[in-house]
Each structure stands twice: as C-alpha cells, then as structure tokens.
Design a protein around this motif. Sequence first.
Motif, PDB file in Angstrom:
ATOM      1  N   LYS A  15       0.873  -1.102   0.050  1.00 36.74           N
ATOM      2  CA  LYS A  15      -0.117  -0.061  -0.010  1.00 36.74           C
ATOM      3  C   LYS A  15       0.774   1.223  -0.080  1.00 36.74           C
ATOM      4  N   GLN A  16       2.040   1.216   0.741  1.00 37.84           N
ATOM      5  CA  GLN A  16       2.760   2.487   0.790  1.00 37.84           C
ATOM      6  C   GLN A  16       3.389   2.772  -0.572  1.00 37.84           C
ATOM      7  N   LEU A  17       3.830   1.592  -1.107  1.00 35.85           N
ATOM      8  CA  LEU A  17       4.593   1.343  -2.504  1.00 35.85           C
ATOM      9  C   LEU A  17       3.416   2.075  -3.539  1.00 35.85           C
ATOM     10  N   PHE A  18       2.290   1.640  -3.322  1.00 41.97           N
ATOM     11  CA  PHE A  18       1.288   2.217  -4.314  1.00 41.97           C
ATOM     12  C   PHE A  18       1.101   3.711  -4.132  1.00 41.97           C
ATOM     13  N   GLU A  19       0.937   4.061  -2.841  1.00 43.18           N
ATOM     14  CA  GLU A  19       0.710   5.397  -2.499  1.00 43.18           C
ATOM     15  C   GLU A  19       1.847   6.182  -3.056  1.00 43.18           C
ATOM     16  N   SER A  20       3.115   5.901  -3.238  1.00 44.56           N
ATOM     17  CA  SER A  20       4.250   6.671  -3.370  1.00 44.56           C
ATOM     18  C   SER A  20       4.516   6.709  -4.864  1.00 44.56           C
ATOM     19  N   LEU A  21       4.302   5.559  -5.794  1.00 44.85           N
ATOM     20  CA  LEU A  21       4.356   5.619  -7.055  1.00 44.85           C
ATOM     21  C   LEU A  21       3.326   5.760  -7.932  1.00 44.85           C
ATOM     22  N   TYR A  22       1.879   5.531  -7.371  1.00 43.43           N
ATOM     23  CA  TYR A  22       0.552   5.617  -8.228  1.00 43.43           C
ATOM     24  C   TYR A  22       0.429   7.056  -8.822  1.00 43.43           C
ATOM     25  N   PRO A  23       0.539   8.452  -8.193  1.00 41.92           N
ATOM     26  CA  PRO A  23       0.373   9.437  -8.794  1.00 41.92           C
ATOM     27  C   PRO A  23       1.408   9.636 -10.124  1.00 41.92           C
ATOM     28  N   GLN A  24       2.583   9.413  -9.609  1.00 47.75           N
ATOM     29  CA  GLN A  24       3.665   9.778 -10.823  1.00 47.75           C
ATOM     30  C   GLN A  24       3.665   8.855 -11.945  1.00 47.75           C
ATOM     31  N   LEU A  25       3.030   7.628 -11.640  1.00 45.32           N
ATOM     32  CA  LEU A  25       2.646   6.740 -12.973  1.00 45.32           C
ATOM     33  C   LEU A  25       1.643   7.085 -13.602  1.00 45.32           C
ATOM     34  N   CYS A  26       0.560   7.521 -13.053  1.00 40.96           N
ATOM     35  CA  CYS A  26      -0.725   8.040 -13.683  1.00 40.96           C
ATOM     36  C   CYS A  26      -0.040   9.342 -14.719  1.00 40.96           C
ATOM     37  N   VAL A  27       0.615  10.235 -14.042  1.00 40.34           N
ATOM     38  CA  VAL A  27       0.871  11.255 -14.923  1.00 40.34           C
ATOM     39  C   VAL A  27       1.950  10.949 -16.244  1.00 40.34           C
ATOM     40  N   PHE A  28       2.809   9.879 -15.677  1.00 44.40           N
ATOM     41  CA  PHE A  28       3.667   9.185 -16.964  1.00 44.40           C
ATOM     42  C   PHE A  28       2.955   8.584 -17.991  1.00 44.40           C
ATOM     43  N   ALA A  29       1.595   7.827 -17.824  1.00 43.06           N
ATOM     44  CA  ALA A  29       1.013   7.085 -18.363  1.00 43.06           C
ATOM     45  C   ALA A  29       0.112   8.112 -19.433  1.00 43.06           C
ATOM     46  N   ASP A  30      -0.211   9.186 -18.608  1.00 45.67           N
ATOM     47  CA  ASP A  30      -1.034  10.040 -19.146  1.00 45.67           C
ATOM     48  C   ASP A  30      -0.398  10.849 -20.341  1.00 45.67           C
TER      49      ASP A  30
END
Length: 92
Positions: A15-30
């Motif tokens: 969950k900590q990993l998700f919370e740390s990487l998810y926002p930046q990966l969403c911007v990257f994917a977008d």
Amino acid sequence: MMRGGKKEITLKRYKQLFESLYPQLCVFADKYINDLDTSKGLVQEVFVKVWEDQTVFQNEKHRTNYFYKVVKDECLNYLKTKHLLKNRIFLN
C-alpha cells in the motif's frame, strides 16, 4: 517473511508502494494515453497484476524501473489496440 527464498511484501508495504508511485505513474501514462481516467485504470491494473504475481524486486531502483517499464508497455498495448479497432471501424 520469506517465500521461495525471497522476501514477500506485506500488504501494508505494498500500500505504501502504491501511494508513493501511483500519482507519478498516472502522469507518466497520461503522456502516452492523453486520457487521465484511462491512464489511472492502466496503472491500477499494473499494480494489481504485480500484487497477484507477488513480484519480488532486487532493490528500490529495480522496482521503480520495473513499474515504469510495465506501465509504458501497457500504454503502448492500449494505443495499439485502440488504433487497430479504429482502423477496423473505418475499413468496414
């Protein structure tokens, strides 16, 4: 915890990993997809697959690089499928 001689990640740490990487990966994917909702969905699917597969990483850098590569591949697959469907519609 050990599983098959490898460290098993706990749900709390994941969950900590998700919370740390998810926002930046969403911007990257977008940047590939140009649709934030679709990008968020693709990134979320990657996290689910990694959790289900219990993927083990050598270190933090390897883990981050892995997520970026898999997200990029998922974006390219999505765009390829979208392009093929679009062409199929125009050909019919």
